[in-house]
Design an enzyme around this catalytic site. Structure first.
Site, PDB file in Angstrom:
ATOM      1  CG  ASP A  35      -1.829   7.311   1.549  1.00  0.00           C
ATOM      2  OD1 ASP A  35      -1.047   8.267   1.412  1.00  0.00           O
ATOM      3  OD2 ASP A  35      -2.770   7.083   0.755  1.00  0.00           O
ATOM      4  CG  ASP A  44      -1.871   1.128   1.302  1.00  0.00           C
ATOM      5  OD1 ASP A  44      -2.275   1.620   0.235  1.00  0.00           O
ATOM      6  OD2 ASP A  44      -2.205   1.550   2.423  1.00  0.00           O
TER       7      ASP A  44
END
Length: 597
Positions: free
Chosen positions: A152, A150
């Site tokens: 963030d 991912d």
């Protein structure tokens, strides 16, 4: 004192309790026999001038506490580890020669306390390392060929200043767009008020912490910024702390009446909810908590949808992005060992490109074999409808049908089923990292058999607390006291009950104190008083590994195998040596202290 030295000392104590005789000390007048957990071992220990009661006065020793050679001090009838015949004998003995139970209990208390503080060296937990990787499941990195990420709070870690910006902007939206009273502007952001993993009762307007068994932890329910007394909580929930499954969070943390906040971005939302509730309550203004919950959620969403957060970060990368050089080092190391990398994020390409260029350099895309932005997780992992679309160099959508996922190209949306078909990356050879247990990890581990790694930045703070002398000694004594209460609860006379009441009060104070070391309102994100939290249970279910940041990978060889600790079940004998060799001494490794769990 080092962990190695402490381990050696405790191991010797364990062995010596079986083989060598206890040395008598003539300056100690009060002797107490401690039974082992199997009911057959014993240790006679003497304390100077008797034991001390709660007032600190020395208590006289009963003659019945001195165990003659080859004999055992009697436990009360029904005591754990005592056979039926011995229980009957103990009952008969007690009838013939009554025991001063109060003195006996305080003597046991004093002896146990001395063992905790003398034989468990302060600082024994100093070996805990916030840069370690913790395993819920056995994982061999040698078998992992593909690493996914991912963006963030995984590739990019953000400073706490971002939470303040999100809170302030959402608060302004609440007033300007939803016409809430301007008095809410007087409330500034409160760092460290809320913690990840909390639940919110939408109808009652209560923020709370729930354990793995759906029970509210007493003392952690807040209405606005004020704690709700435990008695009121019981009344609100029909005389119980239990939250029924049908009211609790659904699979993705969004139940019909109770919502769970699982990601780090939700911390400003919890704070704004608490602040708005507090404003209405303190000003005696009637309001609907359901409307408030919906409006705050939308105000927070507007910060993201309108691109405010992306704009702030891109304008001041140095202020908001932390430890970018470590992300660069992780990517370089994995690629140098022949690993394939891919990125699946909900963030837009322009935002990701700016951040990755800041951390890794302009050629950051060369590290990744597949890059997918605005993926719409968790739906990306469950739906099979949205097709992939390719973006051109300017970030504009292309119209061509996607028949392959090529390195160097940027793709938008799509779904995991097409991803698996086009890449062939399946099963345990894939390890995906993310911070959101539901949106990033749950479906991958439950439906597709990928290995998963959870990024939990809070580990850095929590391991520092656990490593303090105050916490480690207090927790060890708390566990010892709990075990002592469990063992001696068979004493039913009034004096004994008074002693147990005093111990219970001390136990309650210790639990509050250890909780407050993490967070004064809600404590650790991993534990309630003793049970795992709801968050912790999901963490162990949806992640094979968890760590404070991706940089923890730099501390391990790319072929390292992670082994989870074998934590004894309640019916199993504690494997002290396993815990001794693999990690922090969470409990004393002494046969004499078998009542400590």
């Amino acid at each position: 004192m080092s962990l190695k030295f402490a381990a050696t000392s405790l191991t010797r104590s364990l062995g010596s309790g079986r083989s060598r005789k206890q040395s008598a000390k003539i300056n100690r007048a009060c002797c107490v026999t401690l039974l082992g957990h199997d009911g057959t071992k014993e240790r006679s220990s003497c304390s100077s001038g008797g034991s001390r009661g709660p007032s600190g006065d020395v208590q006289p020793c009963s003659e019945t506490l001195h165990a003659a050679a080859g004999q055992r001090a009697e436990e009360p009838a029904g005591a754990p580890g005592v056979t039926g015949a011995r229980r009957r004998a103990s009952t008969s003995s007690a009838t013939a020669d009554p025991v001063d139970h109060k003195t006996y209990m305080w003597a046991r208390y004093a002896d146990l306390r001395r063992l905790v503080h003398d034989l468990i060296p302060p600082g024994a937990c100093k070996s805990l390392n916030s840069s370690a990787i913790y395993a819920n499941n056995e994982v061999s990195l040698a078998e992992v060929d593909i690493y996914g990420f991912d963006y963030d709070y995984t590739l990019a870690l953000y400073s706490n200043a971002l939470n303040t910006m999100i809170y302030n902007t959402a608060r302004d939206f609440l007033i300007e767009h939803f016409k809430y009273p301007e008095g809410i502007l007087n409330y500034d952001y409160i760092p460290n008020f809320a913690a990840r993993g909390l639940h919110y009762d939408i109808q009652k307007g209560l923020l709370m912490k729930i354990d793995a068994f759906h029970y509210i932890q007493p003392g952690t329910v807040y209405r606005g910024l004020s704690p709700v007394p435990d008695e009121e909580v019981l009344k609100l929930y029909g005389g119980t702390y239990h939250i029924p499954l049908q009211l609790d969070s659904g699979f993705y943390g969004k139940g019909p009446k109770v919502k769970q906040f699982m990601d780090i971005f939700s911390i400003p939302e919890m704070t704004l909810l608490a602040v708005a509730n507090d404003f209405f309550i303190t000003n005696d203004i009637d309001y609907d908590p359901v409307h408030l919950s919906k409006d705050v959620s939308e105000a927070i969403g507007m910060v993201h949808l309108k691109g405010f957060m992306y704009k702030w970060i891109m304008q001041d990368l140095d202020k908001f992005i932390l430890r970018g050089d470590e992300t660069d080092a992780v990517l370089h190391r994995l690629v140098s060992h022949g690993k394939k990398l891919f990125l699946i994020t909900n963030s837009p390409f322009s935002f990701v490109d700016k951040g990755m260029t800041h951390m890794v350099g302009k050629e950051w895309r060369d590290f990744f074999d597949v890059i997918i932005v605005q993926a719409d997780k968790p739906h990306f992992f469950t739906d099979c409808v949205k097709p992939f679309r390719r973006l051109d160099g300017n970030g504009d959508l292309r119209w061509e049908k996607i028949s392959s996922l090529d390195k160097g190209h940027i793709y938008k949306q799509g779904n995991l089923f097409d991803f698996l078909r086009l890449t062939g990356w399946r099963g345990s050879k894939v390890l995906y990292f993310g911070d959101h247990l539901y949106s990033d990890l749950a479906d991958l581990t439950l439906r597709h058999g990928w290995r998963t790694g959870a990024i939990v930045p809070e580990l850095e703070h929590e391991t520092k607390v656990v490593s303090t002398e105050r916490y480690s000694v207090s927790l060890t004594w708390l566990q010892a006291l709990t075990g002592l209460m469990e063992r001696l609860q068979t004493h039913r006379d009034p004096d004994s009950k008074q002693v147990l009441d005093e111990w219970q009060k001390e136990r309650d104070e210790l639990r509050v104190m250890t909780k407050n070391l993490f967070n004064p309102q809600f404590g650790s994100i991993f534990r309630t008083c003793h049970n795992p939290t709801y968050f912790s249970r999901r963490l162990s279910r949806f992640s094979d590994l968890y760590m404070a940041s991706l940089s923890c990978l730099l501390n391990y060889d790319p072929s390292h195998t992670f082994y989870p600790r074998r934590t004894p079940l309640q019916h199993e004998s504690p494997l002290w040596m396993d815990q001794l060799c693999t990690g922090c001494m969470k409990t004393p490794f002494l046969e004499e202290m078998a009542q400590i769990r």
